[in-house]
Motif scaffolding. Sequence first.
Motif, PDB file in Angstrom:
ATOM      1  N   ALA A 144     -34.306  -8.966  24.719  1.00  0.00           N
ATOM      2  CA  ALA A 144     -34.545  -8.529  23.339  1.00  0.00           C
ATOM      3  C   ALA A 144     -35.986  -8.801  22.917  1.00  0.00           C
ATOM      4  CB  ALA A 144     -33.570  -9.243  22.401  1.00  0.00           C
ATOM      5  N   ALA A 145     -36.530  -9.953  23.327  1.00  0.00           N
ATOM      6  CA  ALA A 145     -37.910 -10.306  22.987  1.00  0.00           C
ATOM      7  C   ALA A 145     -38.902  -9.396  23.708  1.00  0.00           C
ATOM      8  CB  ALA A 145     -38.180 -11.767  23.349  1.00  0.00           C
ATOM      9  N   ALA A 146     -38.674  -9.146  24.987  1.00  0.00           N
ATOM     10  CA  ALA A 146     -39.551  -8.264  25.770  1.00  0.00           C
ATOM     11  C   ALA A 146     -39.557  -6.854  25.186  1.00  0.00           C
ATOM     12  CB  ALA A 146     -39.109  -8.237  27.230  1.00  0.00           C
ATOM     13  N   TRP A 147     -38.394  -6.401  24.763  1.00  0.00           N
ATOM     14  CA  TRP A 147     -38.266  -5.067  24.175  1.00  0.00           C
ATOM     15  C   TRP A 147     -39.085  -4.966  22.891  1.00  0.00           C
ATOM     16  CZ3 TRP A 147     -32.746  -2.568  24.657  1.00  0.00           C
ATOM     17  CH2 TRP A 147     -32.874  -1.188  24.735  1.00  0.00           C
ATOM     18  N   ALA A 148     -38.970  -5.990  22.040  1.00  0.00           N
ATOM     19  CA  ALA A 148     -39.722  -6.000  20.782  1.00  0.00           C
ATOM     20  C   ALA A 148     -41.228  -6.034  21.047  1.00  0.00           C
ATOM     21  CB  ALA A 148     -39.300  -7.197  19.936  1.00  0.00           C
ATOM     22  N   LEU A 149     -41.665  -6.862  21.986  1.00  0.00           N
ATOM     23  CA  LEU A 149     -43.095  -6.961  22.319  1.00  0.00           C
ATOM     24  C   LEU A 149     -43.633  -5.634  22.852  1.00  0.00           C
ATOM     25  CD1 LEU A 149     -43.009 -10.504  23.943  1.00  0.00           C
ATOM     26  CD2 LEU A 149     -44.275  -9.892  21.877  1.00  0.00           C
ATOM     27  N   GLY A 150     -42.829  -4.970  23.693  1.00  0.00           N
ATOM     28  CA  GLY A 150     -43.236  -3.664  24.236  1.00  0.00           C
ATOM     29  C   GLY A 150     -43.393  -2.617  23.149  1.00  0.00           C
ATOM     30  N   TYR A 151     -42.472  -2.623  22.181  1.00  0.00           N
ATOM     31  CA  TYR A 151     -42.536  -1.645  21.095  1.00  0.00           C
ATOM     32  C   TYR A 151     -43.733  -1.888  20.187  1.00  0.00           C
ATOM     33  CZ  TYR A 151     -38.275   1.044  21.844  1.00  0.00           C
ATOM     34  OH  TYR A 151     -37.335   1.915  22.335  1.00  0.00           O
ATOM     35  N   ILE A 152     -44.143  -3.144  20.055  1.00  0.00           N
ATOM     36  CA  ILE A 152     -45.348  -3.451  19.273  1.00  0.00           C
ATOM     37  C   ILE A 152     -46.592  -3.008  20.039  1.00  0.00           C
ATOM     38  CG2 ILE A 152     -46.762  -5.338  18.345  1.00  0.00           C
ATOM     39  CD1 ILE A 152     -44.012  -6.831  17.900  1.00  0.00           C
ATOM     40  N   ALA A 153     -46.635  -3.328  21.329  1.00  0.00           N
ATOM     41  CA  ALA A 153     -47.821  -3.057  22.148  1.00  0.00           C
ATOM     42  C   ALA A 153     -48.068  -1.567  22.374  1.00  0.00           C
ATOM     43  CB  ALA A 153     -47.688  -3.759  23.503  1.00  0.00           C
ATOM     44  N   ARG A 154     -47.039  -0.763  22.327  1.00  0.00           N
ATOM     45  CA  ARG A 154     -47.199   0.645  22.729  1.00  0.00           C
ATOM     46  C   ARG A 154     -48.065   1.469  21.775  1.00  0.00           C
ATOM     47  NH1 ARG A 154     -41.374   3.436  22.815  1.00  0.00           N
ATOM     48  NH2 ARG A 154     -41.315   1.990  24.551  1.00  0.00           N
ATOM     49  N   HIS A 155     -48.262   0.993  20.544  1.00  0.00           N
ATOM     50  CA  HIS A 155     -48.932   1.830  19.541  1.00  0.00           C
ATOM     51  C   HIS A 155     -50.423   2.014  19.795  1.00  0.00           C
ATOM     52  CE1 HIS A 155     -45.481   2.401  16.955  1.00  0.00           C
ATOM     53  NE2 HIS A 155     -45.228   1.104  16.988  1.00  0.00           N
ATOM     54  N   ASN A 156     -51.142   0.919  20.011  1.00  0.00           N
ATOM     55  CA  ASN A 156     -52.594   1.023  20.202  1.00  0.00           C
ATOM     56  C   ASN A 156     -53.139  -0.216  20.904  1.00  0.00           C
ATOM     57  OD1 ASN A 156     -53.066  -1.021  18.161  1.00  0.00           O
ATOM     58  ND2 ASN A 156     -52.795   0.571  16.598  1.00  0.00           N
ATOM     59  N   ALA A 157     -54.420  -0.155  21.242  1.00  0.00           N
ATOM     60  CA  ALA A 157     -55.049  -1.234  22.012  1.00  0.00           C
ATOM     61  C   ALA A 157     -55.116  -2.542  21.226  1.00  0.00           C
ATOM     62  CB  ALA A 157     -56.459  -0.812  22.436  1.00  0.00           C
ATOM     63  N   GLU A 158     -55.314  -2.455  19.898  1.00  0.00           N
ATOM     64  CA  GLU A 158     -55.429  -3.673  19.091  1.00  0.00           C
ATOM     65  C   GLU A 158     -54.111  -4.450  19.083  1.00  0.00           C
ATOM     66  OE1 GLU A 158     -56.418  -0.624  18.066  1.00  0.00           O
ATOM     67  OE2 GLU A 158     -58.568  -1.000  18.324  1.00  0.00           O
ATOM     68  N   LEU A 159     -53.007  -3.742  18.871  1.00  0.00           N
ATOM     69  CA  LEU A 159     -51.697  -4.403  18.877  1.00  0.00           C
ATOM     70  C   LEU A 159     -51.361  -4.922  20.267  1.00  0.00           C
ATOM     71  CD1 LEU A 159     -49.846  -1.884  16.558  1.00  0.00           C
ATOM     72  CD2 LEU A 159     -50.130  -4.323  16.087  1.00  0.00           C
ATOM     73  N   SER A 160     -51.722  -4.150  21.279  1.00  0.00           N
ATOM     74  CA  SER A 160     -51.486  -4.572  22.653  1.00  0.00           C
ATOM     75  C   SER A 160     -52.273  -5.844  22.964  1.00  0.00           C
ATOM     76  CB  SER A 160     -51.899  -3.449  23.603  1.00  0.00           C
ATOM     77  OG  SER A 160     -51.342  -3.639  24.877  1.00  0.00           O
ATOM     78  N   GLN A 161     -53.517  -5.904  22.475  1.00  0.00           N
ATOM     79  CA  GLN A 161     -54.340  -7.096  22.680  1.00  0.00           C
ATOM     80  C   GLN A 161     -53.734  -8.307  21.979  1.00  0.00           C
ATOM     81  OE1 GLN A 161     -57.282  -7.154  24.689  1.00  0.00           O
ATOM     82  NE2 GLN A 161     -56.762  -9.321  24.499  1.00  0.00           N
ATOM     83  N   ALA A 162     -53.147  -8.080  20.810  1.00  0.00           N
ATOM     84  CA  ALA A 162     -52.484  -9.177  20.080  1.00  0.00           C
ATOM     85  C   ALA A 162     -51.315  -9.738  20.887  1.00  0.00           C
ATOM     86  CB  ALA A 162     -52.007  -8.671  18.718  1.00  0.00           C
TER      87      ALA A 162
END
Length: 459
Positions: A144-162
């Motif tokens: 569940a945590a990995a899924w949430a992190l992936g959905y945050i990261a997929r939008h753009n480089a800034e969120l992925s970097q976070a």
Amino acid sequence: MSQRQVLQVFEQYQKARTQFVQMVAELATRPQNIETLQNAGVMSLLRPLLLDVVPTIQQTAALALGRLANYNDDLAEAVVKGDILPQLVYSLAEQNRFYKKAAAFVLRAVGKHSPQLAQAIVDCGALDTLVICLEDFDPGVKEAAAWALGYIARHNAELSQAVVDAGAVPLLVLCIQEPEIALKRIAASALSDIAKHSPELAQTVVDAGAVAHLAQMILNPDAKLKHQVLSALSQVAKHSVDLAEMVVEAEIFPVVLTCLKDKDEYVKKNACTLIREIAKHTPELSQLVVNAGGVAAVIDCIGSCKGNTRLPGIMMLGYVAAHSENLAMAVIISKGVPQLSVCLSEEPEDHIKAAAAWALGQIGRHTPEHARAVAVTNTLPVLLSLYMSTESSEDLQVKSKKAIKNILQKCTYLPALEPFLYDAPPNILKHVVGQFSKVLFPWIFRYSSAEGGQLSTTY
């Protein structure tokens, strides 16, 4: 009133709360109920239940919120505006595994809709808590945590970097080594979502040792896992020569070619995409693909599928052929031209036709021999009709025109050029006439010299 009667009031209240959250969670699974629930003010009623004294009520309230937020961005926005996120983040660190899964589901449901909503999750400090959940003993919490992190990261480089800065990548790499298939899938998907944005983010994934572990899973029997693994490797390889070479060094060839014969269409498509992302960079990497039997395997794959599944394979052949005449000849020898011609004629979608036209132009532009190999498949009249058709998209018309010019400028096979004398518009006809003059002028010169010792003026 007796003590029993007093306690009965509390029991009834608890039972009513339980029934309410269970019913809302059930109703939220049906799209036709969502608007009614929203208009009834369900969000404000669920919020206090997240802090209920009864754990099952907390969990079910979180589940109901997740289902509602998952439905559309308005409801996800309502979760943010209702100050529900800080509550969830606090409980995510404190509560049991069932609540953690439900809370992570809400965060995923909110974050998936837009970069702004994903940023709201980051701003409330959820990343650190989600990363801690990646170390939980329960595989379901990790998932569940990995899924949430992936959905945050997929939008753009800034969120992925976070997500990277929160320390997620090394733990996601550990997750892909866990025995649970579902956890492997989600962790591989999250790594793919992180790597796709920039070479620097992809390098972070590589530095964590992900590539070697992903490469080992290419032959896993689970189709959904292979789909995610191939996607993650593609997202790493696409950025640069160095990253593509790192993927190749993980010994993905020739095992990745077996995926081109998989029953699952997504596995085929992602395998073609991975090979394309490697081959596009340099002639040396393309030659490596050719030597491994990759071109012939991709051509067979294109022949066995339809629609968008064909697209990365078509583009891969174009990239290989573009590098050099020898590599273009390798595509010809592997019978790539007839297959591309079939795609050009049969596929209903313009963007797939455009890719096939571009690939054929890359094959035919090198030498007269290459151009003839394309021309004899009767491809030129098809390209001309696509260029002249008012129903063709602008991109298809541009790519058809460019392919025709590329092939005509090298083609000396007159039977293929002859129909153009009658049907081609002036801007194409000039190239046709130019080719006729190149072929016929030396012949006329020799003939005239033999007859009269000088060049005839009656050309």
